[in-house]
Write a protein that holds these residues in place. Structure first.
Motif, PDB file in Angstrom:
ATOM      1  N   UNK A  92       0.829  -1.205   0.000  1.00  0.00           N
ATOM      2  CA  UNK A  92       0.000   0.000   0.000  1.00  0.00           C
ATOM      3  C   UNK A  92       0.865   1.258   0.000  1.00  0.00           C
ATOM      4  N   UNK A  93       1.891   1.282   0.836  1.00  0.00           N
ATOM      5  CA  UNK A  93       2.784   2.448   0.871  1.00  0.00           C
ATOM      6  C   UNK A  93       3.469   2.623  -0.482  1.00  0.00           C
ATOM      7  N   UNK A  94       3.901   1.528  -1.091  1.00  0.00           N
ATOM      8  CA  UNK A  94       4.519   1.606  -2.417  1.00  0.00           C
ATOM      9  C   UNK A  94       3.522   2.138  -3.450  1.00  0.00           C
ATOM     10  N   UNK A  95       2.270   1.702  -3.358  1.00  0.00           N
ATOM     11  CA  UNK A  95       1.240   2.188  -4.289  1.00  0.00           C
ATOM     12  C   UNK A  95       0.965   3.681  -4.075  1.00  0.00           C
ATOM     13  N   UNK A  96       1.015   4.138  -2.841  1.00  0.00           N
ATOM     14  CA  UNK A  96       0.836   5.570  -2.560  1.00  0.00           C
ATOM     15  C   UNK A  96       1.967   6.359  -3.203  1.00  0.00           C
ATOM     16  N   UNK A  97       3.183   5.874  -3.076  1.00  0.00           N
ATOM     17  CA  UNK A  97       4.332   6.563  -3.693  1.00  0.00           C
ATOM     18  C   UNK A  97       4.168   6.623  -5.212  1.00  0.00           C
ATOM     19  N   UNK A  98       3.794   5.503  -5.801  1.00  0.00           N
ATOM     20  CA  UNK A  98       3.588   5.467  -7.251  1.00  0.00           C
ATOM     21  C   UNK A  98       2.493   6.443  -7.656  1.00  0.00           C
ATOM     22  N   UNK A  99       1.417   6.476  -6.899  1.00  0.00           N
ATOM     23  CA  UNK A  99       0.311   7.395  -7.194  1.00  0.00           C
ATOM     24  C   UNK A  99       0.791   8.843  -7.128  1.00  0.00           C
ATOM     25  N   UNK A 100       1.559   9.176  -6.085  1.00  0.00           N
ATOM     26  CA  UNK A 100       2.072  10.544  -5.947  1.00  0.00           C
ATOM     27  C   UNK A 100       3.005  10.897  -7.098  1.00  0.00           C
ATOM     28  N   UNK A 101       3.886   9.991  -7.482  1.00  0.00           N
ATOM     29  CA  UNK A 101       4.811  10.252  -8.590  1.00  0.00           C
ATOM     30  C   UNK A 101       4.052  10.473  -9.899  1.00  0.00           C
ATOM     31  N   UNK A 102       3.014   9.669 -10.116  1.00  0.00           N
ATOM     32  CA  UNK A 102       2.193   9.829 -11.318  1.00  0.00           C
ATOM     33  C   UNK A 102       1.517  11.191 -11.315  1.00  0.00           C
ATOM     34  N   UNK A 103       0.957  11.584 -10.173  1.00  0.00           N
ATOM     35  CA  UNK A 103       0.265  12.873 -10.082  1.00  0.00           C
ATOM     36  C   UNK A 103       1.243  14.029 -10.237  1.00  0.00           C
ATOM     37  N   UNK A 104       2.438  13.891  -9.671  1.00  0.00           N
ATOM     38  CA  UNK A 104       3.459  14.930  -9.851  1.00  0.00           C
ATOM     39  C   UNK A 104       3.767  15.118 -11.332  1.00  0.00           C
ATOM     40  N   UNK A 105       3.920  14.010 -12.052  1.00  0.00           N
ATOM     41  CA  UNK A 105       4.203  14.085 -13.486  1.00  0.00           C
ATOM     42  C   UNK A 105       3.050  14.760 -14.222  1.00  0.00           C
ATOM     43  N   UNK A 106       1.809  14.436 -13.851  1.00  0.00           N
ATOM     44  CA  UNK A 106       0.640  15.056 -14.478  1.00  0.00           C
ATOM     45  C   UNK A 106       0.599  16.568 -14.230  1.00  0.00           C
ATOM     46  N   UNK A 107       1.175  16.987 -13.110  1.00  0.00           N
ATOM     47  CA  UNK A 107       1.201  18.410 -12.750  1.00  0.00           C
ATOM     48  C   UNK A 107       2.472  19.118 -13.202  1.00  0.00           C
ATOM     49  N   UNK A 108       3.269  18.442 -14.023  1.00  0.00           N
ATOM     50  CA  UNK A 108       4.498  19.070 -14.508  1.00  0.00           C
ATOM     51  C   UNK A 108       5.597  19.121 -13.459  1.00  0.00           C
ATOM     52  N   UNK A 109       5.500  18.274 -12.442  1.00  0.00           N
ATOM     53  CA  UNK A 109       6.491  18.247 -11.384  1.00  0.00           C
ATOM     54  C   UNK A 109       7.262  16.918 -11.384  1.00  0.00           C
TER      55      UNK A 109
END
Length: 181
Positions: free
Chosen positions: A159-176
């Motif tokens: 779950x923690x790994x999935x949260x990290x992946x989700x955050x990284x994906x969202x950062x990329x979507x936001x240009x970060x």
């Protein structure tokens, strides 16, 4: 860009009674990192202006508190109908924290709620997350001592790994893309 986490030598943890005045005071603190709640005392989510104010002139790292092993009845996601008809992933109330309910954190419906919060926190401009109740596996090991050894721990790691992946994906979507979170 904020200092990397490895450069943090002082920090503050303020998750209650957040309001405009407290945000201003936190922004003025001479610390490298601050952990705050996701919203003000009225449940209004922090936005980019709030995050900038929390960073202050020192551009400190600002992390959001996020409970992943318990649902909290005072959060916007809480559905009052759950009190009469709880979803299968809700378990017992934490006897030490009223309004905090143990969750089957591996359940896709609970994870969807957490992922939506992760998206909102990334969108608001937080630099990262302070995950709480990561040790929820202890509760489940006591509830189901016959489960495969390590099962509940592995589920939390996943779950923690999935949260990290989700955050990284969202950062990329936001240009970060490429930012640590």
């Amino acid at each position: 860009m904020p200092n990397p986490l490895s450069d943090v030598s002082s920090w503050a943890y303020v998750i209650q009674d957040m309001n405009a005045r407290r945000i201003e005071k936190i922004g003025a603190l001479p610390v490298d990192l601050v952990v705050v709640d996701q919203a003000d005392r009225n449940g209004v989510a922090f936005d980019a202006d709030d995050i900038a104010a929390l960073k202050g002139a020192g551009d400190k790292l600002v992390l959001s508190y996020l409970s992943i092993g318990e649902a909290e009845t005072y959060r916007p996601y809480w559905d009052p109908a759950w009190e009469d008809t709880p979803p299968a992933w809700l378990a017992a109330e934490n006897p030490e924290w009223a309004g905090n309910i143990k969750v089957a954190y591996w359940d896709p419906d609970w994870q969807a709620i957490v992922f939506a919060m992760v998206d909102a926190l990334v969108d608001a401009g937080f630099d990262g997350l302070y995950l709480d109740i990561v040790d929820a596996f202890w509760y489940w090991e006591d509830v189901d001592p016959g489960a495969a050894p390590g099962l509940f721990r592995e589920r939390m790691v996943d779950f923690v790994a999935a949260i990290r992946t989700r955050a990284e994906t969202r950062l990329a979507e936001n240009g970060r893309a490429g930012e640590d979170f």
